[in-house]
Scaffold this motif. Structure first.
Motif, PDB file in Angstrom:
ATOM      1  N   UNK A  32       0.830  -1.198   0.000  1.00  0.00           N
ATOM      2  CA  UNK A  32       0.000   0.000   0.000  1.00  0.00           C
ATOM      3  C   UNK A  32       0.870   1.255   0.000  1.00  0.00           C
ATOM      4  N   UNK A  33       1.902   1.267   0.822  1.00  0.00           N
ATOM      5  CA  UNK A  33       2.804   2.424   0.880  1.00  0.00           C
ATOM      6  C   UNK A  33       3.560   2.586  -0.438  1.00  0.00           C
ATOM      7  N   UNK A  34       4.002   1.496  -1.034  1.00  0.00           N
ATOM      8  CA  UNK A  34       4.726   1.570  -2.308  1.00  0.00           C
ATOM      9  C   UNK A  34       3.810   2.090  -3.414  1.00  0.00           C
ATOM     10  N   UNK A  35       2.568   1.634  -3.429  1.00  0.00           N
ATOM     11  CA  UNK A  35       1.615   2.107  -4.436  1.00  0.00           C
ATOM     12  C   UNK A  35       1.331   3.593  -4.252  1.00  0.00           C
ATOM     13  N   UNK A  36       1.153   4.019  -3.014  1.00  0.00           N
ATOM     14  CA  UNK A  36       0.915   5.433  -2.726  1.00  0.00           C
ATOM     15  C   UNK A  36       2.102   6.280  -3.187  1.00  0.00           C
ATOM     16  N   UNK A  37       3.322   5.817  -2.893  1.00  0.00           N
ATOM     17  CA  UNK A  37       4.534   6.541  -3.291  1.00  0.00           C
ATOM     18  C   UNK A  37       4.641   6.623  -4.818  1.00  0.00           C
ATOM     19  N   UNK A  38       4.338   5.523  -5.504  1.00  0.00           N
ATOM     20  CA  UNK A  38       4.417   5.522  -6.967  1.00  0.00           C
ATOM     21  C   UNK A  38       3.365   6.434  -7.594  1.00  0.00           C
ATOM     22  N   UNK A  39       2.144   6.408  -7.037  1.00  0.00           N
ATOM     23  CA  UNK A  39       1.106   7.308  -7.563  1.00  0.00           C
ATOM     24  C   UNK A  39       1.502   8.761  -7.382  1.00  0.00           C
ATOM     25  N   UNK A  40       2.073   9.090  -6.228  1.00  0.00           N
ATOM     26  CA  UNK A  40       2.506  10.462  -5.966  1.00  0.00           C
ATOM     27  C   UNK A  40       3.628  10.862  -6.917  1.00  0.00           C
ATOM     28  N   UNK A  41       4.552   9.941  -7.175  1.00  0.00           N
ATOM     29  CA  UNK A  41       5.653  10.219  -8.090  1.00  0.00           C
ATOM     30  C   UNK A  41       5.141  10.444  -9.523  1.00  0.00           C
ATOM     31  N   UNK A  42       4.193   9.591  -9.973  1.00  0.00           N
ATOM     32  CA  UNK A  42       3.628   9.765 -11.316  1.00  0.00           C
ATOM     33  C   UNK A  42       2.896  11.103 -11.437  1.00  0.00           C
ATOM     34  N   UNK A  43       2.148  11.463 -10.398  1.00  0.00           N
ATOM     35  CA  UNK A  43       1.420  12.733 -10.414  1.00  0.00           C
ATOM     36  C   UNK A  43       2.393  13.907 -10.503  1.00  0.00           C
ATOM     37  N   UNK A  44       3.481  13.850  -9.716  1.00  0.00           N
ATOM     38  CA  UNK A  44       4.484  14.919  -9.772  1.00  0.00           C
ATOM     39  C   UNK A  44       5.149  14.981 -11.137  1.00  0.00           C
ATOM     40  N   UNK A  45       5.422  13.823 -11.747  1.00  0.00           N
ATOM     41  CA  UNK A  45       6.031  13.800 -13.077  1.00  0.00           C
ATOM     42  C   UNK A  45       5.086  14.407 -14.116  1.00  0.00           C
ATOM     43  N   UNK A  46       3.794  14.110 -14.003  1.00  0.00           N
ATOM     44  CA  UNK A  46       2.829  14.669 -14.948  1.00  0.00           C
ATOM     45  C   UNK A  46       2.736  16.184 -14.797  1.00  0.00           C
TER      46      UNK A  46
END
Length: 62
Positions: A32-46
């Motif tokens: 769950x934490x890894x998924x949250x971190x990845x979603x946040x990273x993708x959002x920042x990249x976008x």
């Protein structure tokens, strides 16, 4: 004698079940934490790609 053996067996099984529950719960928390971190990273990249298209192109290649 048989009652003692049965009690020990139940105690061992209960301990194993508790350990497995802790391991599975830890795994779920980690995923769950890894998924949250990845979603946040993708959002920042976008958001970065929208602000500066050159940075977005460089990140898309890597």
């Amino acid at each position: 004698m048989e009652a003692t053996l049965q009690t020990q067996a139940f105690s061992i099984l209960a301990t194993v079940a508790l350990v497995l529950m802790v391991v599975v719960t830890g795994g779920v928390v980690y995923l769950t934490a890894a998924d949250w971190r990845d979603r946040r990273r993708r959002k920042n990249d976008q958001q970065t790609a929208k602000r500066d298209p050159q940075i977005g192109k460089r990140r898309a290649k890597s």
